[in-house]
Design a protein around this motif. Structure first.
Motif, PDB file in Angstrom:
ATOM      1  N   VAL A 296      -7.108  -0.497  -7.065  1.00 23.16           N
ATOM      2  CA  VAL A 296      -7.154  -1.397  -8.222  1.00 23.16           C
ATOM      3  C   VAL A 296      -7.075  -0.636  -9.546  1.00 23.16           C
ATOM      4  CG1 VAL A 296      -8.654  -3.006  -9.475  1.00 23.16           C
ATOM      5  CG2 VAL A 296      -8.287  -3.291  -7.020  1.00 23.16           C
ATOM      6  N   PRO A 297      -7.799   0.476  -9.763  1.00 23.96           N
ATOM      7  CA  PRO A 297      -7.678   1.183 -11.054  1.00 23.96           C
ATOM      8  C   PRO A 297      -6.257   1.636 -11.348  1.00 23.96           C
ATOM      9  CG  PRO A 297      -9.633   1.926  -9.888  1.00 23.96           C
ATOM     10  CD  PRO A 297      -8.866   1.072  -8.927  1.00 23.96           C
ATOM     11  N   VAL A 298      -5.594   2.237 -10.375  1.00 30.54           N
ATOM     12  CA  VAL A 298      -4.217   2.694 -10.588  1.00 30.54           C
ATOM     13  C   VAL A 298      -3.291   1.508 -10.815  1.00 30.54           C
ATOM     14  CG1 VAL A 298      -2.241   3.706  -9.389  1.00 30.54           C
ATOM     15  CG2 VAL A 298      -4.422   4.898  -9.408  1.00 30.54           C
ATOM     16  N   THR A 299      -3.482   0.456 -10.057  1.00 25.51           N
ATOM     17  CA  THR A 299      -2.618  -0.718 -10.210  1.00 25.51           C
ATOM     18  C   THR A 299      -2.787  -1.344 -11.590  1.00 25.51           C
ATOM     19  OG1 THR A 299      -2.831  -1.142  -7.834  1.00 25.51           O
ATOM     20  CG2 THR A 299      -2.011  -2.938  -9.204  1.00 25.51           C
ATOM     21  N   ALA A 300      -4.013  -1.476 -12.033  1.00 25.94           N
ATOM     22  CA  ALA A 300      -4.256  -2.068 -13.348  1.00 25.94           C
ATOM     23  C   ALA A 300      -3.685  -1.187 -14.452  1.00 25.94           C
ATOM     24  CB  ALA A 300      -5.762  -2.267 -13.553  1.00 25.94           C
TER      25      ALA A 300
ATOM     26  N   TRP B 151      14.570   4.693  -8.344  1.00 28.72           N
ATOM     27  CA  TRP B 151      14.156   3.328  -8.001  1.00 28.72           C
ATOM     28  C   TRP B 151      14.506   2.961  -6.559  1.00 28.72           C
ATOM     29  CZ3 TRP B 151      10.979   0.263 -10.605  1.00 28.72           C
ATOM     30  CH2 TRP B 151      10.739   0.549 -11.951  1.00 28.72           C
ATOM     31  N   ALA B 152      15.476   3.681  -5.986  1.00 24.76           N
ATOM     32  CA  ALA B 152      15.811   3.418  -4.587  1.00 24.76           C
ATOM     33  C   ALA B 152      14.636   3.740  -3.675  1.00 24.76           C
ATOM     34  CB  ALA B 152      17.037   4.234  -4.181  1.00 24.76           C
ATOM     35  N   VAL B 153      13.843   4.743  -4.059  1.00 28.71           N
ATOM     36  CA  VAL B 153      12.673   5.098  -3.268  1.00 28.71           C
ATOM     37  C   VAL B 153      11.652   3.965  -3.290  1.00 28.71           C
ATOM     38  CG1 VAL B 153      10.783   6.754  -3.024  1.00 28.71           C
ATOM     39  CG2 VAL B 153      13.062   7.538  -3.721  1.00 28.71           C
ATOM     40  N   ILE B 154      11.478   3.338  -4.447  1.00 26.44           N
ATOM     41  CA  ILE B 154      10.533   2.220  -4.542  1.00 26.44           C
ATOM     42  C   ILE B 154      10.992   1.052  -3.678  1.00 26.44           C
ATOM     43  CG2 ILE B 154       9.496   0.556  -6.124  1.00 26.44           C
ATOM     44  CD1 ILE B 154       9.676   2.672  -8.297  1.00 26.44           C
ATOM     45  N   VAL B 155      12.288   0.746  -3.721  1.00 28.32           N
ATOM     46  CA  VAL B 155      12.824  -0.333  -2.882  1.00 28.32           C
ATOM     47  C   VAL B 155      12.597  -0.027  -1.410  1.00 28.32           C
ATOM     48  CG1 VAL B 155      14.937  -1.508  -2.184  1.00 28.32           C
ATOM     49  CG2 VAL B 155      14.511  -1.050  -4.602  1.00 28.32           C
ATOM     50  N   LEU B 156      12.890   1.207  -1.038  1.00 24.42           N
ATOM     51  CA  LEU B 156      12.728   1.591   0.364  1.00 24.42           C
ATOM     52  C   LEU B 156      11.264   1.545   0.784  1.00 24.42           C
ATOM     53  CD1 LEU B 156      14.407   2.554   2.782  1.00 24.42           C
ATOM     54  CD2 LEU B 156      13.972   4.898   2.040  1.00 24.42           C
ATOM     55  N   THR B 157      10.383   1.969  -0.105  1.00 22.08           N
ATOM     56  CA  THR B 157       8.960   1.964   0.213  1.00 22.08           C
ATOM     57  C   THR B 157       8.440   0.543   0.390  1.00 22.08           C
ATOM     58  OG1 THR B 157       8.697   4.005  -1.062  1.00 22.08           O
ATOM     59  CG2 THR B 157       6.708   2.769  -0.548  1.00 22.08           C
ATOM     60  N   LEU B 158       8.833  -0.358  -0.510  1.00 15.88           N
ATOM     61  CA  LEU B 158       8.396  -1.747  -0.386  1.00 15.88           C
ATOM     62  C   LEU B 158       8.925  -2.410   0.876  1.00 15.88           C
ATOM     63  CD1 LEU B 158       8.776  -2.979  -4.070  1.00 15.88           C
ATOM     64  CD2 LEU B 158       6.635  -2.683  -2.804  1.00 15.88           C
ATOM     65  N   SER B 159      10.068  -1.936   1.368  1.00 17.45           N
ATOM     66  CA  SER B 159      10.653  -2.543   2.570  1.00 17.45           C
ATOM     67  C   SER B 159       9.939  -2.124   3.839  1.00 17.45           C
ATOM     68  CB  SER B 159      12.130  -2.153   2.683  1.00 17.45           C
ATOM     69  OG  SER B 159      12.278  -0.796   3.076  1.00 17.45           O
ATOM     70  N   MET B 160       9.010  -1.184   3.770  1.00 16.30           N
ATOM     71  CA  MET B 160       8.321  -0.744   4.976  1.00 16.30           C
ATOM     72  C   MET B 160       7.435  -1.847   5.561  1.00 16.30           C
ATOM     73  SD  MET B 160       9.206   2.295   5.941  1.00 16.30           S
ATOM     74  CE  MET B 160      10.876   1.763   5.514  1.00 16.30           C
ATOM     75  N   GLY B 161       6.940  -2.748   4.714  1.00 13.69           N
ATOM     76  CA  GLY B 161       6.175  -3.882   5.232  1.00 13.69           C
ATOM     77  C   GLY B 161       7.028  -4.795   6.096  1.00 13.69           C
ATOM     78  N   PRO B 162       8.170  -5.304   5.581  1.00 17.23           N
ATOM     79  CA  PRO B 162       9.066  -6.086   6.441  1.00 17.23           C
ATOM     80  C   PRO B 162       9.581  -5.306   7.641  1.00 17.23           C
ATOM     81  CG  PRO B 162       9.604  -6.440   4.137  1.00 17.23           C
ATOM     82  CD  PRO B 162       8.582  -5.355   4.164  1.00 17.23           C
ATOM     83  N   ALA B 163       9.777  -3.993   7.479  1.00 17.87           N
ATOM     84  CA  ALA B 163      10.238  -3.185   8.613  1.00 17.87           C
ATOM     85  C   ALA B 163       9.225  -3.210   9.747  1.00 17.87           C
ATOM     86  CB  ALA B 163      10.488  -1.750   8.158  1.00 17.87           C
ATOM     87  N   GLU B 164       7.957  -3.080   9.413  1.00 12.65           N
ATOM     88  CA  GLU B 164       6.921  -3.126  10.446  1.00 12.65           C
ATOM     89  C   GLU B 164       6.835  -4.515  11.079  1.00 12.65           C
ATOM     90  OE1 GLU B 164       2.105  -2.252  10.894  1.00 12.65           O
ATOM     91  OE2 GLU B 164       3.221  -1.524   9.144  1.00 12.65           O
TER      92      GLU B 164
ATOM     93  N   LEU C 141       0.817  -1.214   0.000  1.00 17.87           N
ATOM     94  CA  LEU C 141       0.000   0.000   0.000  1.00 17.87           C
ATOM     95  C   LEU C 141       0.851   1.264   0.000  1.00 17.87           C
ATOM     96  CD1 LEU C 141      -2.809  -1.045   2.501  1.00 17.87           C
ATOM     97  CD2 LEU C 141      -2.957  -0.854   0.016  1.00 17.87           C
ATOM     98  N   PHE C 142       2.051   1.181   0.547  1.00 16.94           N
ATOM     99  CA  PHE C 142       2.938   2.336   0.500  1.00 16.94           C
ATOM    100  C   PHE C 142       3.531   2.541  -0.889  1.00 16.94           C
ATOM    101  CE2 PHE C 142       3.787   1.408   5.211  1.00 16.94           C
ATOM    102  CZ  PHE C 142       2.774   2.265   5.596  1.00 16.94           C
ATOM    103  N   ALA C 143       3.656   1.452  -1.659  1.00 16.44           N
ATOM    104  CA  ALA C 143       4.324   1.544  -2.960  1.00 16.44           C
ATOM    105  C   ALA C 143       3.375   1.718  -4.135  1.00 16.44           C
ATOM    106  CB  ALA C 143       5.191   0.299  -3.175  1.00 16.44           C
ATOM    107  N   LEU C 144       2.199   1.105  -4.083  1.00 20.43           N
ATOM    108  CA  LEU C 144       1.286   1.121  -5.235  1.00 20.43           C
ATOM    109  C   LEU C 144       0.866   2.517  -5.683  1.00 20.43           C
ATOM    110  CD1 LEU C 144      -1.041  -1.952  -4.545  1.00 20.43           C
ATOM    111  CD2 LEU C 144       0.789  -1.731  -6.241  1.00 20.43           C
ATOM    112  N   PRO C 145       0.670   3.494  -4.786  1.00 23.19           N
ATOM    113  CA  PRO C 145       0.291   4.823  -5.284  1.00 23.19           C
ATOM    114  C   PRO C 145       1.309   5.450  -6.226  1.00 23.19           C
ATOM    115  CG  PRO C 145      -0.191   4.654  -2.951  1.00 23.19           C
ATOM    116  CD  PRO C 145       0.587   3.429  -3.320  1.00 23.19           C
ATOM    117  N   GLY C 146       2.552   4.978  -6.180  1.00 24.40           N
ATOM    118  CA  GLY C 146       3.544   5.502  -7.104  1.00 24.40           C
ATOM    119  C   GLY C 146       3.210   5.245  -8.558  1.00 24.40           C
ATOM    120  N   LEU C 147       2.361   4.255  -8.814  1.00 22.31           N
ATOM    121  CA  LEU C 147       1.952   3.987 -10.197  1.00 22.31           C
ATOM    122  C   LEU C 147       1.130   5.142 -10.771  1.00 22.31           C
ATOM    123  CD1 LEU C 147       0.963   0.222  -9.880  1.00 22.31           C
ATOM    124  CD2 LEU C 147       3.027   1.167 -10.925  1.00 22.31           C
TER     125      LEU C 147
END
Length: 478
Positions: free
Chosen positions: A254-258, A335-348, A142-148
């Motif tokens: 879902v619309p943005v992701t698709a 792209w480093a921002v995307i990696v960092l954003t996706l890592s927030m789930g494992p961080a939590e 959820l932290f990363a998908l809005p970037g789309l």
């Protein structure tokens, strides 16, 4: 030597005394009237004279001790054994006839002396901080998908001033939502109605503030619309995350992701590029409104104290500092921002694991020094687990691994300290790092300068020292 040894010349067939070796430890003296007086070897050195019937009673006591051994062993006094025997329904007659003891307490004392003392450890309680694996993974997405949305609508925005306006509005939204989220969580401990009231007032105000600041720097109506869309979505998403509506937020994305996924092999056109982000925005706002309306039906907490604004201030400052550091890291490597954003789930997820492991360490250590050492080891282990996958991910997206790892470490330790209520040190240290790194960037430093990793590295060292000192105390985990 076996069988009877006659004491009369006539042999064993006459009425006489017979000395018999009954077993390995008992000499049986058989009388003329078939009664037996047994001489039992009680141990290696002491013979014991056992009266008729006493051996059977002794065996009965031994059997009873074996049956009740697991319940007699933890007893600290024979009276506890007596209570156990009474609960088993043993009467005075049974105790005298079957076990050969005068009363209940005599038998209890005999059993207590037979069974060695053992005190088993109580069963280990369940981990109170067991993480929700699915929820943590979902929050990372959820932290990363809005970037789309930026990938969809980016080419529709003017180049002049758009990035600056979006960044300023995003930093204000990030800081505001961090402070608002903390205040809402504090109110959530009182009740959902109180938390909903805080979010209902704070989220629109934060969105309006961020949109106004971004619009002042936009220079065009299209950019101002993009800034308003971003601010409104961040406010609505913050509401849904605080209220635990992650799955609902995933549905509205879902619309943005698709649309963002379809960009890999299909050009959606201008209408879809602009319409899909707006559709997700409308869904997020509607979902947030529905969630807030549901909180009004919750019972009110009479006389609940209203927390002040000052305790939430360091969380807002940390949000501003974290957003600034992430922006500086993504300036040269998006792209480093995307990696960092996706890592927030494992961080939590690791924040929960740290708390669970710390509680286990608290139960297994005996001195404050041992717990401090164990706590430092748990901190190091969780940090290594978090940073381990980020190194190959940084190389995969051609980002600077050292900068990404140091920034991620600073953010994770800050979040850990905040989870334990220590908010000002991480806010001050991260804000200081952001100010120094930003100052170097504003002076026109070339890309790839070492200012950001040095500032993040210094922040990590200071944050680690604070974490070991603060979280190495048993009282912090009580």
């Amino acid at each position: 030597m076996s069988g009877p040894m006659s004491l009369e010349p006539g042999g064993a067939e006459q009425d006489a005394l017979a000395l018999r070796l009954a077993d390995d430890r008992t000499l049986a003296l058989r009388l003329a009237d078939d009664r037996t007086l047994a001489l039992r070897v009680a141990d290696q050195h002491t013979p014991a004279l056992v009266l008729p019937g006493h051996g059977a009673r002794r065996d009965a006591v031994d059997r009873l001790a074996a049956e009740l051994a697991d319940r007699i062993a933890p007893a600290v006094h024979p009276y506890e054994v007596a209570a156990l025997l009474e609960s088993e329904g043993l009467t005075g007659e049974v105790i005298q006839e079957k076990y050969g003891h005068a009363d209940l307490f005599s038998l209890a004392t005999a059993l207590y002396q037979r069974i060695p003392r053992t005190f088993p450890e109580p069963p280990r309680p369940a981990d109170p901080w067991r993480p929700d694996h699915l929820r943590c993974a979902l929050r990372g997405l959820l932290f990363a998908l809005p970037g789309l949305a930026y990938a969809l609508a980016g080419r529709l925005l003017p180049a002049d001033g758009t990035v600056r306006a979006l960044v300023v509005a995003g930093l204000i939204s990030w800081a505001w939502n961090q402070a608002l989220g903390h205040r809402a969580y504090v109110r959530l401990a009182t009740g959902r109605r109180e938390a909903g009231s805080t979010l209902t007032k704070g989220a629109p105000l934060g969105a309006a503030t961020a949109a106004a600041a971004g619009a002042a720097l936009s220079g065009s109506g299209v950019t101002a619309l993009a800034v308003a869309t971003q601010s409104a979505y961040l406010a609505a998403a913050g509401v849904l995350l605080v209220l635990g509506r992650e799955r609902l937020l995933l549905a509205v994305l879902v619309p943005v992701t698709a649309g963002g996924t379809a960009l890999l092999w299909w050009e959606p056109g201008t209408v879809l590029r602009a319409g899909l982000p707006l559709l997700s925005l409308l869904g997020a706002v509607a979902a947030a409104g529905w969630a807030l309306r549901a909180t009004r039906t919750a019972p009110a907490a009479p006389g609940a104290p209203r927390p002040g604004l000052l305790p939430s201030l360091p969380y807002g400052l940390f949000g501003l500092a974290a957003g600034s550091l992430v922006f500086l890291a993504g300036r040269d490597h998006p792209w480093a921002v995307i990696v960092l954003t996706l890592s927030m789930g494992p961080a939590e997820w690791l924040l929960y694991r740290y708390r669970g492991l710390s509680v286990a360490a608290l139960r297994s250590t005996r001195t404050p020094a041992a717990f401090r050492a164990r706590s430092a080891a748990v901190l190091a282990g969780c940090l290594l687990v978090y940073l381990g996958p980020l190194a190959p991910a940084a190389l995969l997206v051609d980002a600077e691994p050292v900068t990404l790892l140091l920034l991620a470490a600073a953010l994770w330790i800050s979040l850990l300290l905040q989870a334990f209520g220590t908010a000002w040190p991480p806010a001050a240290l991260c804000l200081t790092a952001a100010v120094f790194a930003g100052a170097v960037t504003l002076t026109g430093a070339p890309p790839g300068t070492a200012a950001l990793p040095l500032c993040c590295g210094a922040a990590v060292l200071c944050l680690t020292a604070v974490a070991i000192r603060q979280l190495g105390r048993p009282a912090a985990h009580g």
